[in-house]
Scaffold this motif. Structure first.
Motif, PDB file in Angstrom:
ATOM      1  N   GLN A  11     -10.129  -7.682 -15.157  1.00 21.15           N
ATOM      2  CA  GLN A  11      -9.609  -6.344 -14.862  1.00 21.15           C
ATOM      3  C   GLN A  11      -8.156  -6.425 -14.405  1.00 21.15           C
ATOM      4  N   ASP A  12      -7.428  -5.339 -14.576  1.00 20.31           N
ATOM      5  CA  ASP A  12      -6.064  -5.289 -14.069  1.00 20.31           C
ATOM      6  C   ASP A  12      -6.035  -5.276 -12.549  1.00 20.31           C
ATOM      7  N   TYR A  13      -6.978  -4.539 -11.955  1.00 18.69           N
ATOM      8  CA  TYR A  13      -7.018  -4.405 -10.505  1.00 18.69           C
ATOM      9  C   TYR A  13      -8.451  -4.602 -10.013  1.00 18.69           C
ATOM     10  N   VAL A  14      -8.610  -4.740  -8.716  1.00 23.73           N
ATOM     11  CA  VAL A  14      -9.906  -5.127  -8.160  1.00 23.73           C
ATOM     12  C   VAL A  14     -11.010  -4.148  -8.529  1.00 23.73           C
ATOM     13  N   MET A  15     -10.688  -2.846  -8.515  1.00 26.50           N
ATOM     14  CA  MET A  15     -11.703  -1.838  -8.787  1.00 26.50           C
ATOM     15  C   MET A  15     -11.587  -1.245 -10.191  1.00 26.50           C
ATOM     16  N   GLY A  16     -10.854  -1.923 -11.062  1.00 23.45           N
ATOM     17  CA  GLY A  16     -10.767  -1.437 -12.438  1.00 23.45           C
ATOM     18  C   GLY A  16      -9.341  -1.265 -12.911  1.00 23.45           C
ATOM     19  N   SER A  17      -9.040  -0.116 -13.522  1.00 31.00           N
ATOM     20  CA  SER A  17      -7.734   0.097 -14.139  1.00 31.00           C
ATOM     21  C   SER A  17      -6.728   0.770 -13.207  1.00 31.00           C
ATOM     22  N   ARG A  18      -7.165   1.184 -12.004  1.00 29.19           N
ATOM     23  CA  ARG A  18      -6.273   1.854 -11.059  1.00 29.19           C
ATOM     24  C   ARG A  18      -6.254   1.104  -9.732  1.00 29.19           C
ATOM     25  N   VAL A  19      -5.074   1.092  -9.094  1.00 29.45           N
ATOM     26  CA  VAL A  19      -4.954   0.399  -7.816  1.00 29.45           C
ATOM     27  C   VAL A  19      -5.681   1.177  -6.718  1.00 29.45           C
ATOM     28  N   THR A  20      -6.212   0.444  -5.762  1.00 29.20           N
ATOM     29  CA  THR A  20      -6.819   1.016  -4.568  1.00 29.20           C
ATOM     30  C   THR A  20      -6.324   0.220  -3.359  1.00 29.20           C
ATOM     31  N   GLU A  21      -6.786   0.606  -2.176  1.00 27.24           N
ATOM     32  CA  GLU A  21      -6.352  -0.051  -0.945  1.00 27.24           C
ATOM     33  C   GLU A  21      -6.588  -1.557  -0.973  1.00 27.24           C
ATOM     34  N   VAL A  22      -7.696  -1.976  -1.576  1.00 27.62           N
ATOM     35  CA  VAL A  22      -8.015  -3.397  -1.570  1.00 27.62           C
ATOM     36  C   VAL A  22      -6.994  -4.201  -2.363  1.00 27.62           C
ATOM     37  N   ASP A  23      -6.363  -3.594  -3.357  1.00 29.18           N
ATOM     38  CA  ASP A  23      -5.338  -4.311  -4.122  1.00 29.18           C
ATOM     39  C   ASP A  23      -4.134  -4.645  -3.244  1.00 29.18           C
ATOM     40  N   ALA A  24      -3.746  -3.714  -2.389  1.00 32.11           N
ATOM     41  CA  ALA A  24      -2.622  -3.966  -1.489  1.00 32.11           C
ATOM     42  C   ALA A  24      -2.956  -5.092  -0.525  1.00 32.11           C
ATOM     43  N   LEU A  25      -4.174  -5.059   0.036  1.00 28.84           N
ATOM     44  CA  LEU A  25      -4.574  -6.084   0.997  1.00 28.84           C
ATOM     45  C   LEU A  25      -4.689  -7.446   0.323  1.00 28.84           C
ATOM     46  N   LEU A  26      -5.310  -7.482  -0.836  1.00 23.36           N
ATOM     47  CA  LEU A  26      -5.465  -8.754  -1.545  1.00 23.36           C
ATOM     48  C   LEU A  26      -4.124  -9.332  -1.945  1.00 23.36           C
ATOM     49  N   PHE A  71       0.828  -1.204   0.000  1.00 21.95           N
ATOM     50  CA  PHE A  71       0.000   0.000   0.000  1.00 21.95           C
ATOM     51  C   PHE A  71       0.866   1.260   0.000  1.00 21.95           C
ATOM     52  N   LEU A  72       1.899   1.294   0.824  1.00 15.26           N
ATOM     53  CA  LEU A  72       2.751   2.475   0.897  1.00 15.26           C
ATOM     54  C   LEU A  72       3.538   2.667  -0.400  1.00 15.26           C
ATOM     55  N   ARG A  73       3.908   1.577  -1.051  1.00 13.87           N
ATOM     56  CA  ARG A  73       4.565   1.697  -2.361  1.00 13.87           C
ATOM     57  C   ARG A  73       3.588   2.231  -3.403  1.00 13.87           C
ATOM     58  N   MET A  74       2.360   1.740  -3.357  1.00  8.70           N
ATOM     59  CA  MET A  74       1.350   2.219  -4.295  1.00  8.70           C
ATOM     60  C   MET A  74       1.079   3.707  -4.087  1.00  8.70           C
ATOM     61  N   ALA A  75       1.102   4.152  -2.835  1.00  6.31           N
ATOM     62  CA  ALA A  75       0.865   5.556  -2.508  1.00  6.31           C
ATOM     63  C   ALA A  75       2.124   6.410  -2.635  1.00  6.31           C
ATOM     64  N   GLN A  76       3.243   5.762  -3.001  1.00  5.68           N
ATOM     65  CA  GLN A  76       4.532   6.437  -3.186  1.00  5.68           C
ATOM     66  C   GLN A  76       4.965   7.160  -1.908  1.00  5.68           C
ATOM     67  N   LEU A  77       4.816   6.465  -0.800  1.00  6.02           N
ATOM     68  CA  LEU A  77       5.228   7.001   0.499  1.00  6.02           C
ATOM     69  C   LEU A  77       6.397   6.160   1.017  1.00  6.02           C
ATOM     70  N   PRO A  78       7.591   6.738   1.095  1.00 12.30           N
ATOM     71  CA  PRO A  78       8.763   5.975   1.527  1.00 12.30           C
ATOM     72  C   PRO A  78       8.678   5.627   3.006  1.00 12.30           C
ATOM     73  N   VAL A  79       9.197   4.464   3.355  1.00 14.45           N
ATOM     74  CA  VAL A  79       9.185   4.020   4.750  1.00 14.45           C
ATOM     75  C   VAL A  79      10.378   3.101   4.979  1.00 14.45           C
ATOM     76  N   GLN A  80      10.935   3.175   6.163  1.00 15.25           N
ATOM     77  CA  GLN A  80      11.997   2.256   6.557  1.00 15.25           C
ATOM     78  C   GLN A  80      11.359   1.078   7.278  1.00 15.25           C
TER      79      GLN A  80
END
Length: 261
Positions: A205-220, A52-61
């Protein structure tokens, strides 16, 4: 809900509201040791947050710690640290990011958000419980894998005593929702039902909710990848998943997109 639980939830919600506008500075993600300690569902949850954090482009250690469960204010893992505040669990971390207006589902309509919530519920309320059952209730998995992994960060005799105490705790937890006394056959039927639902919704579909990733894609992705790559004495769960090629292909696609690049 117990009074202690409501107090903890209140503290987490207060922390979220206080840090909506704070800088994402030196964020740290605490997880158990993936190789030797984390159980199937814990690895899945930790991987889901990393994704999820990678999808949101948020860096984390990412910092693997033997005591992450005790670092967490609620016992949920992983734990995100922003400054002096600790945010536990996938849903708490997603809520924080959403309130920082960096979430992944702002483009969805309310109807589609409700649909996404339903898919998340399938993962949380069925698939995750299946994983917990296999890890803690299935005797062969517990004796050959779970007890060793859970006790790996403790010295004897705690390495023998604490896994047994944790198993008793998990039996009570799963028993409270009528899962502890299920047979393995019943649990695998529930898993197949969850996979069938998720597979049907995903379709081509490419992702659960269509053509763009959402939170559910990270969890799944976190749960599918954990199931496909974790070796257990019973491989029935992995085999059940492999009956749905679009879920397996989806898992490979997300892995290539967010980890192999």
């Amino acid at each position: 809900m117990a009074a202690g639980d409501s107090v903890l939830i209140g503290l987490v919600e207060e922390a979220l509201s206080m840090h909506v506008d704070s800088e994402w500075h030196e964020a740290k993600l605490y997880t158990p040791f993936f190789k030797d300690q984390a159980q199937l569902y814990e690895f899945a949850d930790c991987l889901a947050v990393q994704t999820f954090l990678r999808m949101a482009q948020l860096p984390v250690q990412t910092k693997q710690r033997p005591n992450t469960e005790f670092i967490s204010p609620t016992g949920e893992m992983p734990v995100l640290q922003i400054g002096s505040i600790l945010i536990p669990g996938f849903s708490g971390i997603v809520d924080l990011v959403r309130k920082k207006e960096a979430g992944l589902s702002s483009h969805l309509t309310e109807v589609h958000k409700a649909d996404m919530a339903a898919q998340i519920a399938v993962i949380d309320n069925i698939l995750r419980r299946v994983e917990m059952y296999v890890v803690w209730i299935h005797d062969e998995t517990y004796s050959r894998v779970t007890s060793t992994r859970f006790g790996s960060v403790y010295k004897w005799p705690l390495s023998r005593v604490l896994p047994a105490l944790k198993r008793r705790e998990m039996r009570e937890k799963l028993g409270s929702i009528d899962w502890a006394n299920k047979s393995l056959v019943e649990v695998m039927e529930a898993a197949d039902k969850a996979f069938r639902c998720l597979s049907s919704h995903l379709g081509t579909q490419d992702y659960v909710m269509g053509s763009r990733v959402t939170e559910v894609d990270a969890l799944l992705f976190g749960h599918l990848f954990a199931i496909l790559t974790t070796r257990l004495p019973t491989m029935e769960l992995s085999n059940a998943l492999r009956k749905y090629p679009n879920l397996v292909e989806y898992c490979e696609r997300v892995e290539n997109e967010y980890f192999k690049k």
